[in-house]
Design an enzyme around this catalytic site. Structure first.
Site, PDB file in Angstrom:
ATOM      1  N   ARG A 274       0.598  14.887  12.982  1.00 59.28           N
ATOM      2  CA  ARG A 274       1.329  14.386  11.804  1.00 59.28           C
ATOM      3  C   ARG A 274       1.706  15.591  10.936  1.00 59.28           C
ATOM      4  NH1 ARG A 274      -1.587   9.174   9.236  1.00 59.28           N
ATOM      5  NH2 ARG A 274       0.527   8.769   8.507  1.00 59.28           N
ATOM      6  N   PRO A 275       2.707  16.372  11.401  1.00 57.20           N
ATOM      7  CA  PRO A 275       3.066  17.590  10.666  1.00 57.20           C
ATOM      8  C   PRO A 275       3.690  17.270   9.314  1.00 57.20           C
ATOM      9  CG  PRO A 275       4.641  17.172  12.425  1.00 57.20           C
ATOM     10  CD  PRO A 275       3.567  16.137  12.567  1.00 57.20           C
ATOM     11  N   ILE A 276       3.688  18.266   8.395  1.00 55.75           N
ATOM     12  CA  ILE A 276       4.384  18.081   7.100  1.00 55.75           C
ATOM     13  C   ILE A 276       5.435  19.176   6.905  1.00 55.75           C
ATOM     14  CG2 ILE A 276       2.502  16.800   5.977  1.00 55.75           C
ATOM     15  CD1 ILE A 276       1.946  19.457   4.398  1.00 55.75           C
ATOM     16  N   ASP A 277       5.963  19.682   8.040  1.00 57.61           N
ATOM     17  CA  ASP A 277       6.955  20.766   7.952  1.00 57.61           C
ATOM     18  C   ASP A 277       8.188  20.361   7.134  1.00 57.61           C
ATOM     19  OD1 ASP A 277       7.148  19.079  10.371  1.00 57.61           O
ATOM     20  OD2 ASP A 277       9.028  20.142  10.685  1.00 57.61           O
TER      21      ASP A 277
ATOM     22  N   LYS B 176       0.838  -1.214   0.000  1.00 56.53           N
ATOM     23  CA  LYS B 176       0.000   0.000   0.000  1.00 56.53           C
ATOM     24  C   LYS B 176       0.868   1.257   0.000  1.00 56.53           C
ATOM     25  CE  LYS B 176      -2.279   2.218   3.910  1.00 56.53           C
ATOM     26  NZ  LYS B 176      -1.403   3.281   4.118  1.00 56.53           N
ATOM     27  N   ASN B 177       1.864   1.302   0.888  1.00 57.96           N
ATOM     28  CA  ASN B 177       2.593   2.567   1.048  1.00 57.96           C
ATOM     29  C   ASN B 177       3.583   2.845  -0.089  1.00 57.96           C
ATOM     30  OD1 ASN B 177       1.040   3.245   3.196  1.00 57.96           O
ATOM     31  ND2 ASN B 177       2.528   2.635   4.765  1.00 57.96           N
TER      32      ASN B 177
ATOM     33  N   ASP C 273       3.780   0.542  12.036  1.00 57.77           N
ATOM     34  CA  ASP C 273       2.546  -0.004  11.447  1.00 57.77           C
ATOM     35  C   ASP C 273       2.261  -1.438  11.900  1.00 57.77           C
ATOM     36  OD1 ASP C 273       2.265   2.366  10.131  1.00 57.77           O
ATOM     37  OD2 ASP C 273       3.021   1.633   8.217  1.00 57.77           O
TER      38      ASP C 273
ATOM     39  N   ARG D 116      -9.240   0.695   3.921  1.00 55.06           N
ATOM     40  CA  ARG D 116      -8.254   1.606   3.311  1.00 55.06           C
ATOM     41  C   ARG D 116      -6.997   0.846   2.924  1.00 55.06           C
ATOM     42  NH1 ARG D 116      -8.814   6.954   6.251  1.00 55.06           N
ATOM     43  NH2 ARG D 116      -7.109   7.526   4.931  1.00 55.06           N
TER      44      ARG D 116
ATOM     45  N   ARG E 243      -3.889  10.292   3.638  1.00 55.06           N
ATOM     46  CA  ARG E 243      -2.594  10.873   3.956  1.00 55.06           C
ATOM     47  C   ARG E 243      -1.745  11.075   2.691  1.00 55.06           C
ATOM     48  NH1 ARG E 243      -0.964  13.890   7.754  1.00 55.06           N
ATOM     49  NH2 ARG E 243       1.284  13.935   7.833  1.00 55.06           N
TER      50      ARG E 243
ATOM     51  N   CYS F 132      -5.206   8.422   8.816  1.00 51.03           N
ATOM     52  CA  CYS F 132      -5.454   7.908  10.164  1.00 51.03           C
ATOM     53  C   CYS F 132      -5.029   8.918  11.222  1.00 51.03           C
ATOM     54  CB  CYS F 132      -4.677   6.605  10.372  1.00 51.03           C
ATOM     55  SG  CYS F 132      -5.339   5.237   9.425  1.00 51.03           S
TER      56      CYS F 132
ATOM     57  N   ILE G 114       7.594   6.553  17.057  1.00 51.79           N
ATOM     58  CA  ILE G 114       7.208   7.296  15.841  1.00 51.79           C
ATOM     59  C   ILE G 114       5.895   8.039  16.096  1.00 51.79           C
ATOM     60  CG2 ILE G 114       6.795   7.147  13.333  1.00 51.79           C
ATOM     61  CD1 ILE G 114       9.524   5.971  14.089  1.00 51.79           C
TER      62      ILE G 114
HETATM   63  N1  EPU Z   1       7.202  14.113  10.927  1.00 54.79           N
HETATM   64  C1  EPU Z   1       7.454  15.442  11.222  1.00 54.79           C
HETATM   65  N2  EPU Z   1       7.454  16.338  10.190  1.00 54.79           N
HETATM   66  C2  EPU Z   1       7.225  15.980   8.897  1.00 54.79           C
HETATM   67  C3  EPU Z   1       6.964  14.626   8.603  1.00 54.79           C
HETATM   68  C4  EPU Z   1       6.962  13.707   9.641  1.00 54.79           C
HETATM   69  O1  EPU Z   1       7.682  15.799  12.363  1.00 54.79           O
HETATM   70  O2  EPU Z   1       7.249  16.849   8.030  1.00 54.79           O
HETATM   71  C5  EPU Z   1       7.229  13.109  12.013  1.00 54.79           C
HETATM   72  C6  EPU Z   1       5.871  12.427  12.216  1.00 54.79           C
HETATM   73  O3  EPU Z   1       5.040  13.156  13.078  1.00 54.79           O
HETATM   74  C7  EPU Z   1       6.299  11.079  12.789  1.00 54.79           C
HETATM   75  C8  EPU Z   1       7.621  10.809  12.097  1.00 54.79           C
HETATM   76  O4  EPU Z   1       8.085  12.054  11.593  1.00 54.79           O
HETATM   77  O5  EPU Z   1       6.546  11.198  14.159  1.00 54.79           O
HETATM   78  C9  EPU Z   1       7.558   9.834  10.955  1.00 54.79           C
HETATM   79  O6  EPU Z   1       6.473  10.136  10.091  1.00 54.79           O
HETATM   80  P1  EPU Z   1       6.533   9.843   8.528  1.00 54.79           P
HETATM   81  O7  EPU Z   1       6.574  11.132   7.806  1.00 54.79           O
HETATM   82  O8  EPU Z   1       7.571   8.822   8.245  1.00 54.79           O
HETATM   83  O9  EPU Z   1       5.090   9.223   8.292  1.00 54.79           O
HETATM   84  P2  EPU Z   1       4.206   9.385   7.020  1.00 54.79           P
HETATM   85  O10 EPU Z   1       5.069   9.500   5.811  1.00 54.79           O
HETATM   86  O11 EPU Z   1       3.150  10.411   7.206  1.00 54.79           O
HETATM   87  C10 EPU Z   1       4.151   6.863   6.403  1.00 54.79           C
HETATM   88  C11 EPU Z   1       3.084   5.816   6.228  1.00 54.79           C
HETATM   89  C12 EPU Z   1       2.490   5.456   7.569  1.00 54.79           C
HETATM   90  C13 EPU Z   1       3.592   4.985   8.510  1.00 54.79           C
HETATM   91  C14 EPU Z   1       4.703   6.043   8.600  1.00 54.79           C
HETATM   92  C15 EPU Z   1       5.909   5.579   9.411  1.00 54.79           C
HETATM   93  C16 EPU Z   1       2.215   6.368   4.056  1.00 54.79           C
HETATM   94  C17 EPU Z   1       1.103   6.923   3.255  1.00 54.79           C
HETATM   95  N3  EPU Z   1       2.047   6.358   5.362  1.00 54.79           N
HETATM   96  O12 EPU Z   1       3.481   7.991   6.971  1.00 54.79           O
HETATM   97  O13 EPU Z   1       1.596   4.380   7.315  1.00 54.79           O
HETATM   98  O14 EPU Z   1       3.062   4.752   9.787  1.00 54.79           O
HETATM   99  O15 EPU Z   1       5.158   6.370   7.275  1.00 54.79           O
HETATM  100  O16 EPU Z   1       6.467   4.454   8.858  1.00 54.79           O
HETATM  101  O17 EPU Z   1       3.215   5.905   3.527  1.00 54.79           O
HETATM  102  C18 EPU Z   1      -0.228   2.973   7.734  1.00 54.79           C
HETATM  103  O18 EPU Z   1       0.038   2.367   6.687  1.00 54.79           O
HETATM  104  O19 EPU Z   1      -1.067   2.538   8.585  1.00 54.79           O
HETATM  105  C19 EPU Z   1       0.438   4.234   8.020  1.00 54.79           C
HETATM  106  C20 EPU Z   1      -0.037   5.094   8.904  1.00 54.79           C
END
Ligand code: EPU
Length: 418
Positions: A121-124, A22-23, A305, A397, A92, A116, A327
């Site tokens: 879950r910031p995107i900074d 999926k991811n 996950d 999902r 997401r 979820c 995480i």
């Molecule tokens: N984070 C920040 N700033 C950012 C981005 C992330 O502080 O700009 C922090 C997050 O808050 C978290 C950590 O960095 O504490 C890691 O987050 P990451 O960005 O890796 O997560 P993500 O890309 O939003 C993906 C998967 C998630 C999975 C995480 C961690 C996708 C669509 N989602 O999320 O999958 O938990 O990586 O491996 O690829 C799931 O499949 O159930 C799922 C939630």
């Protein structure tokens, strides 16, 4: 609205085959709009997150055809359309359209993503990467407007946190930027390597995926290709957990063992018995489990996950155990629901603890997020009596045909209208 009914205590036996990841898929689909000709993806899971992305592609005037796990995406007539609201907010991974539209059009208007609820879950780090490449970003109450007055230019980017999404988004934005981009402290997840493999086949020049520094030399164009998606290590880990909990001999097919090492090492520490047979894993019957301490980490550590899907095993194992999710410390939606089913789990700050072995009994519970749902399905398979799981849309999902797959293994599970 649908709900799941599970009558527990039926042993699982037989074989189950895992889908494409999926991811990976949810990044590959937005990445496909960078091509100037059609892309074909094999092994695409038939899950609602994929359907949501296909609807977004349609809004961009991209043609798609999805049948038998094969998806063709024809971005030839793509148009730059603002996407401030709507489907973009339903998952997401829609954030990958930020990097992809920047790369394709040099601009974009994309609403903040949904997905979820796992705490903040910031995107900074995504936005910081785009800015480093020359993008101007405005955030107007959750609508991100991106422009590139001087185009996108390669730069050095250092990620403050290791992030799967920010790593992929920075790559998408940099792949056609002028000159060289170096991204440091990147995530190492296999899904990132999959996306880079795909982009390189399309003509990108990206080196270092799977290490903590990625180097990208911008190219002018990318061409459509055919790509087979890697197996879903999280779906695999979910079925392995179910098989350890209630199995009488289950083979999980289409697995890359190396992607699951952190998880399988923990299962082995619990005393679970399984054999790795090529790209399959055979889980033995009659498992005796002792408790462990789990700390989630970025790859190759124990995956966040899989924290929720393994939790039912810590509930029934002998002795005391703990889980710390570094995480997503607030990824705890499954715990109150498991306690309704008879678990003895406690939350103290960022530690979830389990005392002794508990017996689970069926109860009405709620799948508040995707992996919490997977956890509750496994708990329902173990429990005495009937478990009713609401909010099933969260499970759909990410898990294709979960009812059919578990039924084929001998589970008593049904999807019914609420
Ligand atoms: N984070 C920040 N700033 C950012 C981005 C992330 O502080 O700009 C922090 C997050 O808050 C978290 C950590 O960095 O504490 C890691 O987050 P990451 O960005 O890796 O997560 P993500 O890309 O939003 C993906 C998967 C998630 C999975 C995480 C961690 C996708 C669509 N989602 O999320 O999958 O938990 O990586 O491996 O690829 C799931 O499949 O159930 C799922 C939630």
């Amino acid at each position: 609205m649908q709900k799941l009914l599970i009558r527990g205590g039926k042993p699982l036996k037989g074989e189950v085959t895992i889908n494409g990841a999926k991811n990976s898929t949810v990044a590959l689909i937005p990445a496909a709009i960078l091509a100037d000709s059609p892309v074909t993806l094999h092994g695409v899971p038939d899950i609602s997150d994929v359907h949501a992305l296909l609807e977004i592609l349609e809004d961009f005037n991209v043609k798609t055809h999805f049948e038998n796990h094969t998806l063709t995406i024809d971005p030839t007539n793509i148009m730059s359309i603002p996407m401030p609201t709507g489907k973009i907010q339903s998952l997401r991974a829609s954030y990958y359209f930020m990097g992809a539209t920047l790369s394709r059009f040099g601009k974009g208007v994309i609403g903040l993503p949904g997905g979820c609820m796992l705490g903040p879950r910031p995107i900074d780090q995504h936005l910081k990467s785009f800015r480093a490449l020359g993008a101007k970003i405005e955030d107007d109450y959750g609508v991100i407007t991106m422009t590139t007055p001087e185009g996108l230019n390669g730069n050095r980017i250092y990620m403050d946190v290791v992030s799967v999404g920010a790593t992929i988004n920075a790559i998408l934005a940099a792949v056609k930027a002028k000159g060289r981009t170096i991204i440091e402290n990147v995530a190492l997840e296999p899904e990132i390597i999959d996306v880079v493999t795909f982009l390189n086949k399309m003509g990108a020049k990206i080196r270092g995926a799977g290490t903590n520094m990625i180097r990208i030399d911008g190219v002018e164009e990318l061409t459509g290709v055919t790509h087979a998606i890697i197996p879903d290590r999280i779906e695999a880990g979910t079925y392995i957990s179910a098989a350890v909990a209630t199995g009488e001999g289950v083979t999980i097919n289409n697995v890359i063992y190396e992607h699951l090492e952190g998880f399988l090492a923990k299962l082995a520490e619990m005393g679970a018995k399984f054999d790795v047979r090529g790209d399959s894993i055979y889980v033995h019957s009659d498992q005796k489990l002792t408790n462990v301490n789990i700390k989630t980490q970025p790859y190759p550590g124990f995956a966040t996950d899989l924290q929720q899907p393994i939790t039912p095993l810590l509930v029934i194992a002998e002795g005391d155990g703990t889980i710390i999710d570094t995480i997503y410390p607030q990824r705890i939606n499954h715990i109150p629901e498991l306690n309704r089913m008879g678990a003895d789990a406690h939350i103290h700050g960022n530690i979830i603890s389990f005392e002794g072995s508990s017996k689970l009994t069926g109860a009405p519970v709620k799948a508040s997020d995707l992996r919490a749902g997977a956890c509750l399905v496994i708990a329902g398979l173990i429990a005495d009596g009937e478990t009713e799981i609401l909010r099933v849309e969260n499970i759909l999902r990410g898990y294709e045909n979960i009812v059919e797959k578990l039924t084929a293994l001998g589970a008593d599970i049904q999807m019914v209208e609420e």
